[in-house]
Design an enzyme around this catalytic site. Structure first.
Site, PDB file in Angstrom:
ATOM      1  N   PHE A 150       1.127  -1.334  -0.045  1.00  0.00           N
ATOM      2  CA  PHE A 150       0.137   0.084   0.239  1.00  0.00           C
ATOM      3  C   PHE A 150       0.940   1.419  -0.145  1.00  0.00           C
ATOM      4  CE2 PHE A 150       1.055   0.043   4.574  1.00  0.00           C
ATOM      5  CZ  PHE A 150       0.795   1.097   5.329  1.00  0.00           C
ATOM      6  N   LYS A 174      -0.886  -7.037  -9.174  1.00  0.00           N
ATOM      7  CA  LYS A 174      -2.077  -7.205  -7.748  1.00  0.00           C
ATOM      8  C   LYS A 174      -1.621  -6.401  -6.609  1.00  0.00           C
ATOM      9  CE  LYS A 174      -3.040  -8.623  -4.176  1.00  0.00           C
ATOM     10  NZ  LYS A 174      -3.271  -6.882  -3.053  1.00  0.00           N
ATOM     11  N   GLU A 177      -4.855  -3.616  -1.995  1.00  0.00           N
ATOM     12  CA  GLU A 177      -6.440  -3.586  -1.196  1.00  0.00           C
ATOM     13  C   GLU A 177      -6.466  -1.590  -1.226  1.00  0.00           C
ATOM     14  OE1 GLU A 177      -4.536  -5.765  -0.534  1.00  0.00           O
ATOM     15  OE2 GLU A 177      -5.162  -7.204   1.709  1.00  0.00           O
ATOM     16  N   ARG A 178      -5.879  -1.397  -0.269  1.00  0.00           N
ATOM     17  CA  ARG A 178      -5.837  -0.195   0.238  1.00  0.00           C
ATOM     18  C   ARG A 178      -5.825   0.413  -0.905  1.00  0.00           C
ATOM     19  NH1 ARG A 178      -7.266  -3.076   3.824  1.00  0.00           N
ATOM     20  NH2 ARG A 178      -5.723  -4.719   4.894  1.00  0.00           N
ATOM     21  N   CYS A 282      10.095   1.361   3.596  1.00  0.00           N
ATOM     22  CA  CYS A 282      11.007   0.025   4.037  1.00  0.00           C
ATOM     23  C   CYS A 282      12.061   1.302   4.638  1.00  0.00           C
ATOM     24  CB  CYS A 282      10.376  -0.489   2.808  1.00  0.00           C
ATOM     25  SG  CYS A 282      10.692   0.388   1.250  1.00  0.00           S
ATOM     26  N   GLU A 384       9.079  -3.968  13.421  1.00  0.00           N
ATOM     27  CA  GLU A 384       8.837  -2.735  12.405  1.00  0.00           C
ATOM     28  C   GLU A 384       7.853  -2.200  13.030  1.00  0.00           C
ATOM     29  OE1 GLU A 384       7.456  -3.754   8.441  1.00  0.00           O
ATOM     30  OE2 GLU A 384       9.048  -2.074   7.348  1.00  0.00           O
TER      31      GLU A 384
END
Ligand code: NAD
Length: 499
Positions: A150, A174, A177-178, A282, A384
């Site tokens: 996301f 793909k 979905e957020r 990240c 994390e």
């Protein structure tokens, strides 16, 4: 009113046939902004079939002509920058300027991919023996899957997808979905740029779509970016099926502050890299490691007022330094980590819990948080957190700082701030981390270099973008041939050599 979203398969919008849907939220308001179909294995198969049908002709298209389509896409992304940044901000929550920076990083890879005719040049040796010439050539892998997180809904599909199609593959994204709207819009731009239908498909959904892609017999390669546990699952299940898989995963990035560091520069660097994008990067710095007591005391003294004065707001507030977290669960998780840090005995210098913004009471906001005296056994150090939480973990000397970095299971990025070239050189030699900054807090390499961590921050051998992406997205053939072909050596029963 929530927008009805779709998959993009074979150049068309489709709702698919799964009958499963999920909500997309505006993280600043908590309101539902979209209704997203979740793909079934049959929907994924439809995308694969369209890729299989289109890919051979695309690969057969001369590479300079493929580059021309990619160049056109680049122009369209630039023209639509404001619209794309709006889509990213509305669903992700990051500020418009931050969104534009990340889109630019996607454009950078697109520009690198425009050089694909050069990047695909093979190797040639003439007369390796007996008039034989040997050359290598690269071919596309076929239909490749790209599973994306996301936090960079444009940059990461571009990192992998643009290189994949430049090499002559068909690509199935793909997205998370957020925040699916920006990746869906990219697919529309590809169509407008003249990319044949079926070469860039988008299937939306959750783990069912991911697992269908991994298990599909006609998808030989998967590129993944996301969290470590999911990446490890994707890597292990894909490679168990003899697929090519690369998975870029979670992180805990340290920034070492040497006693001779320029403190103004260091504090600025920690503010941007720790709290930019609400820590949802990240390559965010989540641990500052000051070396020596004086350095630590000075650092915390300077950071505290800066963290307190961070301006939090919705994505379209031009004065905001950072926006909300992606979901209500993410807010709960991050606040839970702050609770754990307090319980474990860390000093909570600035507390971002319970932040509420007038007019945005249902937003997922967490304020900038600063911990001091964090130790390596605490969960706020080990895990994390992926939020605006910076931990100061004090080290007595340089060796202890290096040991701390190397003792962590994650190894995506790291930085050192110092004026001492010897210390910087020793640091870059001794740390086992994929991307290293020297007075650079977020050392994300440019598109023509390689991106990737090590240890549990990456599974697989190849790096993202840069020349290594050509290795991932192509197969090599090596041909040995002789012209004229009429040389007679007689039947040879021993292993041929050139001696
Ligand atoms: P995530 O792992 O939850 O999701 C990534 C993708 O995997 C999404 O498309 C999601 O739908 C899918 N997915 C989620 N759960 C799944 C499951 N159980 N089985 C199969 N597929 C599943 O990650 P996220 O929350 O979207 O992104 C944040 C994470 O990504 C952080 O850990 C961050 O460090 C990491 N990240 C890493 C890099 C890198 O280059 N190393 C870059 C960006 C983000």
């Amino acid at each position: 009113m929530a927008e009805t979203l779709y998959h993009f398969i074979n150049g068309e919008r489709t709702a698919g046939d799964s009958g499963r849907f999920g909500d997309v939220f505006n993280p600043a308001t908590g309101e539902v902004s979209g209704n997203l179909p979740y793909a079934s294995p049959a929907d994924v198969d439809q995308a694969v079939q369209s890729g299989l049908a289109a890919q051979p002709a695309w690969e057969a298209t001369a590479s300079p002509r493929r580059a021309a389509v990619i160049f056109k896409f680049r122009e369209l992304v630039i023209q639509n920058m404001d619209k794309i940044a709006e889509l990213v901000g509305r669903e992700h929550g990051k500020t418009i300027e931050d969104a534009k920076g990340s889109i630019q990083r996607g454009i950078d890879v697109t520009e690198f991919a425009c050089g694909i005719p050069h990047l695909l040049k093979g190797e040639l040796s003439t007369n390796v023996g007996g008039g034989i010439d040997t050359f290598s050539m690269r071919e596309a892998v076929g239909v490749v899957g790209g599973i994306t997180p996301f936090n960079f809904p444009v940059m990461i599909p571009c990192w992998m997808g643009v290189m994949a199609i430049a090499c002559g593959n068909a690509f199935i994204n793909k997205p998370s979905e957020r925040d699916p709207s920006a990746p869906l819009f990219l697919a529309e731009l590809w169509k407008e740029a003249g990319l044949p239908d079926g070469i860039w498909n988008v299937v939306n959904g959750d783990k069912d779509a991911v697992n269908a892609l991994i298990q599909h017999p006609d998808v030989p390669a998967i590129s993944f970016v996301g969290s470590t546990l999911v990446g490890e699952h994707v890597y292990q299940s894909g490679t168990a099926l003899n697929k090519r898989v690369q998975a870029f995963c979670g992180a805990k990035n340290h920034l070492i502050v040497m006693p001779d560091a320029d403190m103004d520069q260091t504090v600025d660097a920690l503010m941007g890299s720790g709290y930019g994008s609400a820590g949802e990067r990240c390559m965010a710095v989540s641990v500052a490691v000051p070396v020596g007591k004086d350095t630590a005391d000075e650092l915390v003294k300077r950071l505290e007022p800066r963290v307190r004065s961070l301006k939090i707001g919705p994505y379209n507030d031009p004065a905001a330094d950072m926006g909300p977290l992606i979901t209500a669960e993410a807010k709960k998780r991050v606040e839970g980590y702050i609770d754990q840090g307090v319980e474990a005995g860390a000093d909570l210098v600035v507390d971002g819990r319970g932040t509420a913004l007038q007019g945005y009471e249902n937003g997922n906001f967490v304020g900038g948080t600063l911990f001091d005296r964090v130790t390596t056994d605490m969960s706020i150090y080990k895990d994390e957190i992926f939020g605006p939480v910076l931990s100061v973990a004090r080290a007595n000397d340089f060796d202890a700082a290096v040991e701390m970095v190397n003792g962590h299971e994650y190894a995506n990025g790291v930085a050192i701030f110092t004026r001492d070239g010897d210390a910087a050189r020793a640091f870059t030699d001794q740390v086992d981390v994929g991307m290293i900054g020297v007075n650079v807090p977020i050392p994300v390499p440019m598109a023509f270099h390689h991106f990737g961590g090590s240890k549990r921050s990456k599974f697989g051998d190849t790096q993202m973008h840069g020349p290594q992406s050509i290795n991932f997205f192509t197969k090599m053939k090596t041909i040995s041939g002789r012209w004229p072909s009429g040389i007679r050596e007689g039947a040879q029963f021993t292993m041929p050599t050139n001696r």
